[in-house]
Design an enzyme around this catalytic site. Structure first.
Site, PDB file in Angstrom:
ATOM      1  CG  HIS A 221      -1.553   1.201   1.223  1.00  0.00           C
ATOM      2  ND1 HIS A 221      -2.965   1.691   1.185  1.00  0.00           N
ATOM      3  CD2 HIS A 221      -2.016   2.390   1.325  1.00  0.00           C
ATOM      4  CE1 HIS A 221      -3.813   2.747   0.643  1.00  0.00           C
ATOM      5  NE2 HIS A 221      -2.778   3.155   1.660  1.00  0.00           N
TER       6      HIS A 221
ATOM      7  NE  ARG B 286     -10.573   9.465   9.493  1.00  0.00           N
ATOM      8  CZ  ARG B 286      -9.774   9.022   8.809  1.00  0.00           C
ATOM      9  NH1 ARG B 286     -10.214   7.725   8.159  1.00  0.00           N
ATOM     10  NH2 ARG B 286      -8.493   9.527   8.872  1.00  0.00           N
TER      11      ARG B 286
ATOM     12  CG  ASP C  70     -11.683   3.036   5.827  1.00  0.00           C
ATOM     13  OD1 ASP C  70     -11.733   4.167   6.037  1.00  0.00           O
ATOM     14  OD2 ASP C  70     -11.370   3.085   4.861  1.00  0.00           O
TER      15      ASP C  70
ATOM     16  CE  LYS D 132      -8.745   1.039   2.370  1.00  0.00           C
ATOM     17  NZ  LYS D 132      -9.607   2.180   3.475  1.00  0.00           N
TER      18      LYS D 132
ATOM     19  CB  SER E   7      -8.606   4.737   7.257  1.00  0.00           C
ATOM     20  OG  SER E   7      -9.047   4.465   6.131  1.00  0.00           O
TER      21      SER E   7
END
Length: 540
Positions: free
Chosen positions: A82, A168, A161, A187, A183
């Protein structure tokens, strides 16, 4: 249990229990807890934060709010990646086939761009025919056949999320490290891979603008990965300037092919090799040095490029345009420029190419490098430098209670090291005279990190070295107990502090000094070894 009571606890900076966190998330997803109460909780978290256990538990519950993908049908260890994103960040297109070519398995679900820069899925869809939507069986079959499959996020992945992020976004609570980390990692945990590599971008073009904040986010996410039983590594890489030369979906695909064929931009190539070698290390393909050599060889012998082309064909894409690009530069028209959604019509032709990247212009022709002067926070002894690396594992399997005990020990300041490694000194350095960039960082007993660079002056004695800049920043923030200092420079061997800096270091009795160069060569010495006959208060 009432949400009112939970808000009150967090308002007074009291930790929430596992049951309370589960009640809060499940209730919000089901609609039993209204937006106005969750908004109050988010703001309380923004002000007071969460401890490591709270963040890990929050992340696990968010991950379990939807589908938990089982990748056991894919043979071997699976590694996910990521990136927190930035301008020109196309590394997934490069590192995934490199890892697959070296025997790793990459089953990656990627997202679309949220702003001015496209996501991995947007880039892939510029390849004619490429399908980013596969059913689960075809996804698994592609990974087993090619070693890699890159698709869009599908199914009901971490719906908690998605709902929390929307809230948010309208309550000014996006920029909370516990909420950002949970968050991202919810995932990643739901996606099912055995190992996770995190590329945390830092700088003016990234979400995290400062190195200190980037380190905090990286450390938090590594702790979550460890707490969930996943082998996790975080690298902090520079996003003060665009990565590579190209910006725009199709042109970034073309530039990625350049890297896979061995003639891509130096900065993009180096970052990609660092990411790929760490992913290979995570899945047990060898030592960091061996993994780096494997990654380099996959580019040299063309197997990484062929792996990408094989994946493209397996997912319905036309790899001939990629081969055409690799053989003769300039096949831009063969790749589709547009994303496939109406909202992106205005971005269809926003393709840019830097003829001279900003960092090269500033360095007046000096060799460009990929990663910023950054801090290496390790939880097992590193074998190779390169960007900021936080290794969240040891080389042997570890039970959860052992991991928890080890993490507590490190939070108490035991067995922690830092290393400045990779890249040039950060772009804030001012080397008008020597053009010799140096970066440094110190780690304090409280766990805080302070970076510094050398700042030169027309009057030479007025300049200050990177080591003294970093130490001064720590001291000016009230930190007195410095447990380690690291320094890196563009030198043949480990970069050594000058005599004036050695005396300055001695004044603060820093017990560990790590010296390194841009190639990752390093040496660790004690204060006594650095300055055996230092001048101290007792001599006055």
């Amino acid at each position: 249990m009432r949400m009112y009571d939970l808000i009150t606890k967090k308002k007074h900076n009291e930790p929430l229990t596992d049951a309370e966190i589960e009640y809060m998330i499940d209730g919000y997803v089901k609609g039993d807890i209204p937006d106005y109460q969750m908004s109050s909780m988010l703001m309380a978290i923004w002000f007071n934060g969460m401890n490591d256990h709270e963040i890990t538990e929050l992340t696990k519950i968010m991950a379990k709010s939807g589908d938990m993908i089982d990748l056991s049908a894919i043979a071997g260890k699976k590694v996910d990646k990521h990136s927190t994103g930035g301008v020109g960040d196309k590394t997934t297109l490069i590192v995934a086939p490199i890892v697959a070519a070296c025997g790793g398995k990459v089953a990656k679900m990627s997202g679309r761009g949220l702003g001015h820069t496209g996501g991995t899925v947007d880039k892939l869809e510029s390849i004619p025919g490429y399908r980013t939507v596969l059913d689960r069986k075809e996804f698994f079959d592609t990974v087993n056949k090619c070693g890699v499959s890159l698709i869009g996020q599908s199914g009901n992945l971490a719906p908690a999320d998605k709902k929390l992020y929307a809230l948010r976004d309208v309550t000014a609570t996006v920029d909370s490290i516990p909420l950002i980390a949970s968050s991202i990692m919810s995932k990643k945990l739901a996606a099912g891979s055995d190992c996770i590599l995190l590329d945390v971008k830092t700088g003016s073009g990234a979400f995290m603008k400062t190195l200190d904040d980037s380190i905090k986010l990286a450390q938090t996410m590594v702790n979550i990965g460890e707490g969930a039983g996943r082998r996790t590594v975080a690298l902090i890489t520079d996003m003060d300037t665009p990565l590579g030369y190209g910006i725009g979906n199709s042109i970034e695909v073309m530039e990625s092919m350049d890297v896979l064929k061995g003639h891509g931009p130096a900065d993009l190539t180096e970052v990609s090799l660092q990411l790929a070698s760490n992913m290979l290390y995570l899945v047990g393909k060898g030592t960091p040095e061996e993994c780096r050599k494997m990654a380099e060889k996959s580019i040299e012998d063309g197997t990484a490029f062929e792996t990408f082309c094989t994946m493209v064909r397996a997912q319905g894409g036309d790899d001939s345009v990629l081969r055409e690009k690799a053989e003769r530069r300039g096949s831009r028209r063969s790749l589709r420029r547009a994303r496939r959604r109406p909202r992106d019509e205005g971005q269809r032709h926003r393709l840019l190419r830097w003829h001279h990247p900003p960092q090269e212009v500033r360095r007046q022709g000096r060799e460009g490098r990929s990663t910023r002067n950054a801090l290496y926070v390790e939880r097992s002894s590193p074998q190779r430098g390169g960007a900021h690396v936080s290794r969240g594992h040891e080389d042997r399997p570890e039970r959860s209670e052992e991991r928890a005990a080890r993490l507590r020990a490190r939070r108490e300041g035991q067995s922690r090291e830092i290393l400045i490694c990779g890249g040039t000194a950060n772009d804030r350095r001012r080397t008008r005279n020597s053009h010799f960039a140096v970066g440094a960082a110190v780690l304090t007993k409280s766990g805080k990190v302070f970076g510094g660079c050398n700042i030169e002056n027309a009057s030479y004695p007025v300049g200050i070295c990177a080591e003294r800049t970093a130490i001064s920043k720590a001291v000016s923030e009230g930190e007195r107990d410095i447990v380690a200092l690291a320094v890196v420079g563009d030198t043949p061997g480990p970069c050594s502090p000058c005599g004036m800096c050695r005396q300055f270091i001695s004044e603060f009795k820093i017990p560990k000094i790590i010296m390194a160069n841009l190639k990752g060569v390093r040496k660790t010495v004690t204060l006594e070894e650095l300055l055996p006959f230092g001048f101290t208060d007792s001599d006055m």
